[in-house]
Scaffold this active site. Structure first.
Site, mmCIF file in Angstrom:
data_model
loop_
_atom_site.group_PDB
_atom_site.id
_atom_site.type_symbol
_atom_site.label_atom_id
_atom_site.label_comp_id
_atom_site.label_asym_id
_atom_site.label_seq_id
_atom_site.Cartn_x
_atom_site.Cartn_y
_atom_site.Cartn_z
ATOM 1 N N LYS A 15 0.820 -1.214 0.000
ATOM 2 C CA LYS A 15 0.000 0.000 0.000
ATOM 3 C C LYS A 15 0.859 1.273 0.000
ATOM 4 O O LYS A 15 0.604 2.196 -0.764
ATOM 5 C CB LYS A 15 -0.880 -0.037 1.246
ATOM 6 N N ARG A 90 -10.779 4.285 8.934
ATOM 7 C CA ARG A 90 -10.544 2.969 9.521
ATOM 8 C C ARG A 90 -11.798 2.435 10.204
ATOM 9 O O ARG A 90 -11.834 1.272 10.583
ATOM 10 C CB ARG A 90 -9.446 3.077 10.570
ATOM 11 N N ARG A 128 10.769 -11.097 5.332
ATOM 12 C CA ARG A 128 11.438 -9.791 5.396
ATOM 13 C C ARG A 128 12.624 -9.808 6.366
ATOM 14 O O ARG A 128 12.519 -10.326 7.482
ATOM 15 C CB ARG A 128 10.392 -8.768 5.861
ATOM 16 N N ARG A 161 11.896 -8.538 12.116
ATOM 17 C CA ARG A 161 11.098 -7.746 13.066
ATOM 18 C C ARG A 161 10.329 -8.679 13.993
ATOM 19 O O ARG A 161 9.840 -9.726 13.563
ATOM 20 C CB ARG A 161 10.071 -6.902 12.283
ATOM 21 N N ARG A 172 -2.397 -10.229 12.831
ATOM 22 C CA ARG A 172 -2.521 -8.905 12.224
ATOM 23 C C ARG A 172 -3.419 -8.958 10.990
ATOM 24 O O ARG A 172 -4.247 -8.073 10.763
ATOM 25 C CB ARG A 172 -1.135 -8.373 11.820
HETATM 26 P P1 AMP Z 1 -0.363 3.649 10.861
HETATM 27 O O1 AMP Z 1 0.944 4.375 10.631
HETATM 28 O O2 AMP Z 1 -1.382 3.876 9.778
HETATM 29 O O3 AMP Z 1 -0.166 2.185 11.174
HETATM 30 O O4 AMP Z 1 -1.000 4.304 12.191
HETATM 31 C C1 AMP Z 1 -0.297 4.334 13.415
HETATM 32 C C2 AMP Z 1 -1.246 4.613 14.560
HETATM 33 O O5 AMP Z 1 -1.890 5.881 14.353
HETATM 34 C C3 AMP Z 1 -2.390 3.620 14.693
HETATM 35 O O6 AMP Z 1 -2.021 2.508 15.456
HETATM 36 C C4 AMP Z 1 -3.448 4.458 15.401
HETATM 37 O O7 AMP Z 1 -3.168 4.575 16.778
HETATM 38 C C5 AMP Z 1 -3.259 5.825 14.800
HETATM 39 N N1 AMP Z 1 -4.115 6.014 13.590
HETATM 40 C C6 AMP Z 1 -3.738 6.197 12.307
HETATM 41 N N2 AMP Z 1 -4.800 6.359 11.490
HETATM 42 C C7 AMP Z 1 -5.891 6.270 12.309
HETATM 43 C C8 AMP Z 1 -7.291 6.325 12.068
HETATM 44 N N3 AMP Z 1 -7.808 6.497 10.827
HETATM 45 N N4 AMP Z 1 -8.106 6.196 13.143
HETATM 46 C C9 AMP Z 1 -7.641 6.035 14.393
HETATM 47 N N5 AMP Z 1 -6.332 5.956 14.677
HETATM 48 C C10 AMP Z 1 -5.456 6.070 13.647
#
Ligand code: AMP
Length: 228
Positions: A15, A90, A128, A161, A172
């Site tokens: 992505k 999300r 990875r 990781r 996940r």
């Molecule tokens: P990511 O980098 O997309 O994996 O996001 C890292 C963290 O940011 C997630 O674990 C959430 O705590 C928060 N986060 C990112 N996008 C959202 C979203 N759309 N809604 C709620 N929390 C978010």
């Protein structure tokens, strides 16, 4: 009418890579909510402190905060010609918030889901390996280092990781499916979900995504002509 392109797909689907290739090709900004929230968390405000705590706990940040952050970022002039969303929406309430944002900005929502068979996701994630020194990324199945466990670039050891083991990958992926299913159904019902085959080279997947965005724009032109 400009597009809000929502990128969706599980970890390992490519992505991030595809969002970047699309942004470069179409000249659109990427709004990645994870990055924005990490920035907010660095600030020394009440909001910064709250977001920092939530991020550290691994929970989702409340929908109201996301609505505020996303509306603010996306009304900047650089987003006037459309933008790419990574990490948002999300949850179903966030999807409703996005409808309002899109409507007020006069943009159309287009959802691209990158679909990759589970066995391939496993290989991409479990295979990875990262250099402990320069962070170069390898894959024991698709891009192995010349010498197992050693970085080609600087000779340092490679590591896996901690969350890239089979059990944690399965968790996940399951969680992702469970959480995003209602959103995918929602966009599918309104004909805005485009599922793209995520197998093959990054360039091949990119070409498929471009085709989807092109067809969506042509479709709109047809509708306009029909209405004239
Ligand atoms: P990511 O980098 O997309 O994996 O996001 C890292 C963290 O940011 C997630 O674990 C959430 O705590 C928060 N986060 C990112 N996008 C959202 C979203 N759309 N809604 C709620 N929390 C978010």
């Amino acid at each position: 009418m400009a597009n809000i392109i929502v990128m969706m797909g599980p970890q390992g689907a490519g992505k991030g890579t595809q969002a970047q290739m699309l942004a470069d090709k179409l000249g659109l900004p990427i709004i990645a909510t994870g990055d924005i929230l990490r920035d907010v968390a660095r600030g020394d405000s009440e909001l910064g402190n709250l977001v920092r705590e939530i991020l550290a706990s691994g929970q989702l940040v409340p929908d109201e905060i996301l609505a505020r952050v996303v509306s603010e970022c996306t009304c900047e002039p650089r987003c006037g010609g459309g933008y790419i969303l990574d990490g948002f929406p999300r949850t179903p309430p966030q999807a409703r918030q996005l409808e309002q944002i899109a409507q007020s900005q006069g943009h159309r929502i287009l959802v691209v889901k990158i679909s990759v068979p589970t066995e391939l996701l496993y290989k991409r994630l479990a295979g990875r390996r990262t250099c402990t020194h320069c962070n170069a990324i390898y894959n024991i199945y698709f891009k192995p280092p010349a010498q197992p466990g050693v970085c080609d670039l600087d000779g340092h050891a490679l590591f896996t990781r901690s969350d890239d083991n089979e059990e944690s990958i399965a968790k996940r992926l399951e969680l992702y499916e469970e959480k995003t299913r209602p959103l995918l159904d929602y966009y599918d019902e309104s004909g805005r979900l485009h599922v793209v085959d995520g197998t093959g080279s990054p360039e091949e997947v990119h070409a498929r995504i471009l085709e989807v965005t092109r067809r969506a724009s042509v479709g709109e032109a047809d509708v306009k002509r029909g209405g004239e």
